[in-house]
Motif scaffolding. Sequence first.
Motif, PDB file in Angstrom:
ATOM      1  N   GLY A  49     -65.063 -43.893 -27.748  1.00  0.00           N
ATOM      2  CA  GLY A  49     -64.074 -43.638 -28.474  1.00  0.00           C
ATOM      3  C   GLY A  49     -62.906 -43.039 -27.812  1.00  0.00           C
ATOM      4  O   GLY A  49     -61.669 -43.509 -27.590  1.00  0.00           O
ATOM      5  N   THR A  50     -63.464 -42.048 -26.647  1.00  0.00           N
ATOM      6  CA  THR A  50     -62.258 -41.669 -25.746  1.00  0.00           C
ATOM      7  C   THR A  50     -61.956 -42.633 -24.901  1.00  0.00           C
ATOM      8  O   THR A  50     -60.722 -42.796 -24.609  1.00  0.00           O
ATOM      9  N   LEU A  51     -62.868 -43.444 -24.341  1.00  0.00           N
ATOM     10  CA  LEU A  51     -62.396 -44.376 -23.323  1.00  0.00           C
ATOM     11  C   LEU A  51     -61.449 -45.225 -23.949  1.00  0.00           C
ATOM     12  O   LEU A  51     -60.519 -45.573 -23.366  1.00  0.00           O
ATOM     13  N   ILE A  52     -61.615 -45.856 -25.247  1.00  0.00           N
ATOM     14  CA  ILE A  52     -60.839 -46.754 -25.688  1.00  0.00           C
ATOM     15  C   ILE A  52     -59.522 -45.995 -26.174  1.00  0.00           C
ATOM     16  O   ILE A  52     -58.514 -46.443 -25.831  1.00  0.00           O
ATOM     17  N   ASP A  53     -59.531 -44.814 -26.561  1.00  0.00           N
ATOM     18  CA  ASP A  53     -58.294 -43.986 -26.652  1.00  0.00           C
ATOM     19  C   ASP A  53     -57.386 -43.926 -25.501  1.00  0.00           C
ATOM     20  O   ASP A  53     -56.107 -43.932 -25.697  1.00  0.00           O
ATOM     21  N   GLU A  54     -58.231 -43.804 -24.181  1.00  0.00           N
ATOM     22  CA  GLU A  54     -57.480 -43.816 -23.128  1.00  0.00           C
ATOM     23  C   GLU A  54     -56.965 -45.128 -22.451  1.00  0.00           C
ATOM     24  O   GLU A  54     -56.486 -45.002 -21.193  1.00  0.00           O
ATOM     25  N   GLY A  55     -57.460 -46.254 -22.910  1.00  0.00           N
ATOM     26  CA  GLY A  55     -56.871 -47.548 -22.521  1.00  0.00           C
ATOM     27  C   GLY A  55     -57.946 -48.354 -21.859  1.00  0.00           C
ATOM     28  O   GLY A  55     -57.559 -49.275 -21.453  1.00  0.00           O
ATOM     29  N   ALA A  56     -59.107 -47.579 -21.795  1.00  0.00           N
ATOM     30  CA  ALA A  56     -60.154 -48.441 -21.163  1.00  0.00           C
ATOM     31  C   ALA A  56     -60.515 -50.054 -21.992  1.00  0.00           C
ATOM     32  O   ALA A  56     -60.597 -49.976 -22.977  1.00  0.00           O
ATOM     33  N   GLY A  76     -75.616 -56.026 -22.152  1.00  0.00           N
ATOM     34  CA  GLY A  76     -75.293 -55.093 -21.148  1.00  0.00           C
ATOM     35  C   GLY A  76     -73.821 -54.753 -21.516  1.00  0.00           C
ATOM     36  O   GLY A  76     -73.274 -55.664 -22.415  1.00  0.00           O
ATOM     37  N   PHE A  77     -73.173 -53.762 -20.985  1.00  0.00           N
ATOM     38  CA  PHE A  77     -71.864 -53.318 -21.163  1.00  0.00           C
ATOM     39  C   PHE A  77     -71.152 -52.635 -20.058  1.00  0.00           C
ATOM     40  O   PHE A  77     -71.960 -52.084 -19.296  1.00  0.00           O
ATOM     41  N   VAL A  78     -69.808 -52.974 -19.921  1.00  0.00           N
ATOM     42  CA  VAL A  78     -69.039 -52.265 -18.868  1.00  0.00           C
ATOM     43  C   VAL A  78     -67.685 -51.708 -19.376  1.00  0.00           C
ATOM     44  O   VAL A  78     -67.358 -52.383 -20.402  1.00  0.00           O
ATOM     45  N   SER A  79     -67.412 -50.468 -18.894  1.00  0.00           N
ATOM     46  CA  SER A  79     -66.069 -50.090 -19.220  1.00  0.00           C
ATOM     47  C   SER A  79     -65.398 -49.835 -18.052  1.00  0.00           C
ATOM     48  O   SER A  79     -65.797 -49.591 -17.039  1.00  0.00           O
ATOM     49  N   VAL A  80     -64.128 -50.280 -18.210  1.00  0.00           N
ATOM     50  CA  VAL A  80     -63.016 -50.316 -16.993  1.00  0.00           C
ATOM     51  C   VAL A  80     -61.806 -49.984 -17.699  1.00  0.00           C
ATOM     52  O   VAL A  80     -61.299 -50.396 -18.381  1.00  0.00           O
ATOM     53  N   HIS A  81     -61.109 -48.958 -16.939  1.00  0.00           N
ATOM     54  CA  HIS A  81     -59.778 -48.441 -17.226  1.00  0.00           C
ATOM     55  C   HIS A  81     -58.649 -49.288 -16.153  1.00  0.00           C
ATOM     56  O   HIS A  81     -58.970 -49.123 -14.936  1.00  0.00           O
ATOM     57  N   PRO A  82     -57.883 -50.438 -16.813  1.00  0.00           N
ATOM     58  CA  PRO A  82     -57.248 -51.514 -16.012  1.00  0.00           C
ATOM     59  C   PRO A  82     -56.060 -50.557 -15.098  1.00  0.00           C
ATOM     60  O   PRO A  82     -56.150 -51.063 -13.751  1.00  0.00           O
ATOM     61  N   VAL A 106     -69.620 -56.790 -13.349  1.00  0.00           N
ATOM     62  CA  VAL A 106     -68.745 -56.172 -12.205  1.00  0.00           C
ATOM     63  C   VAL A 106     -67.587 -57.268 -12.142  1.00  0.00           C
ATOM     64  O   VAL A 106     -66.474 -56.872 -11.963  1.00  0.00           O
ATOM     65  N   ALA A 107     -67.955 -58.358 -12.214  1.00  0.00           N
ATOM     66  CA  ALA A 107     -66.640 -59.477 -12.184  1.00  0.00           C
ATOM     67  C   ALA A 107     -65.645 -59.335 -13.314  1.00  0.00           C
ATOM     68  O   ALA A 107     -64.646 -59.633 -13.166  1.00  0.00           O
ATOM     69  N   ALA A 108     -66.268 -59.067 -14.580  1.00  0.00           N
ATOM     70  CA  ALA A 108     -65.436 -58.838 -15.711  1.00  0.00           C
ATOM     71  C   ALA A 108     -64.484 -57.575 -15.274  1.00  0.00           C
ATOM     72  O   ALA A 108     -63.316 -57.482 -15.649  1.00  0.00           O
ATOM     73  N   ALA A 109     -65.129 -56.327 -14.944  1.00  0.00           N
ATOM     74  CA  ALA A 109     -64.230 -55.072 -14.374  1.00  0.00           C
ATOM     75  C   ALA A 109     -63.255 -55.501 -13.472  1.00  0.00           C
ATOM     76  O   ALA A 109     -62.231 -55.109 -13.460  1.00  0.00           O
ATOM     77  N   VAL A 110     -63.550 -56.405 -12.396  1.00  0.00           N
ATOM     78  CA  VAL A 110     -62.600 -56.701 -11.377  1.00  0.00           C
ATOM     79  C   VAL A 110     -61.476 -57.684 -12.142  1.00  0.00           C
ATOM     80  O   VAL A 110     -60.411 -57.483 -11.538  1.00  0.00           O
ATOM     81  N   ALA A 111     -61.502 -58.464 -12.945  1.00  0.00           N
ATOM     82  CA  ALA A 111     -60.843 -59.295 -13.668  1.00  0.00           C
ATOM     83  C   ALA A 111     -59.638 -58.375 -14.329  1.00  0.00           C
ATOM     84  O   ALA A 111     -58.475 -58.747 -14.376  1.00  0.00           O
ATOM     85  N   HIS A 112     -60.165 -57.198 -14.792  1.00  0.00           N
ATOM     86  CA  HIS A 112     -59.202 -56.122 -15.318  1.00  0.00           C
ATOM     87  C   HIS A 112     -58.542 -55.105 -14.320  1.00  0.00           C
ATOM     88  O   HIS A 112     -57.264 -54.757 -14.550  1.00  0.00           O
ATOM     89  N   SER A 113     -59.185 -54.897 -13.339  1.00  0.00           N
ATOM     90  CA  SER A 113     -58.529 -54.193 -12.214  1.00  0.00           C
ATOM     91  C   SER A 113     -58.851 -54.613 -10.781  1.00  0.00           C
ATOM     92  O   SER A 113     -59.823 -54.263 -10.166  1.00  0.00           O
TER      93      SER A 113
END
Length: 160
Positions: A49-56, A76-82, A106-113
């Motif tokens: 919830g905190t990650l989502i609120d912070e824009g991740a 699996g899952f990944v969270s990344v703050h763009p 990791v590729a999904a995270a790279v796509a966001h950042s």
Amino acid sequence: MTDPLPAVLARFEWSRMPAMTDLWVEAWQETIPEIDFEARRGWLCHRIGTLIDEGAVIEVALGAATPEGGDGPLLGFVSVHPATGYVDQLVVHPDHWGEGVANRLVAAAVAHSPACLTLDVNEQNERAVRFYEKAGFTVIGHGMNPTSGRPTLRMERRAV
């Protein structure tokens, strides 16, 4: 990186939180069995919830759809703050370690950042450290997990 397991990436939905929590507990219990991750379920829900609120952004990897057309199992899952490139969570179910799911995340995270990703990993989690090194991350610092008191590595992956 190896070819990923056929998986569909999807955005986080709260309806997936129970499965994500189960996966998180199982993966961490396998990794560091001496810590009671079952007791930390509430922490993960609050953290997401905190990650989502912070824009991740949180993406999940799902296996093949069911014959009825429903979502496949959570792999699996990944969270990344763009804005910062910080990867707070990257978790794969132990039954799917080594199958390319983490590469896909990791590729999904790279796509966001795309410029840079950073993360902290438990230093004793040698399997994860090796994976991140193969995925192009390098150690840029050392720290301490505030909850467990265990040493961590700060790792970074810059665009190639």
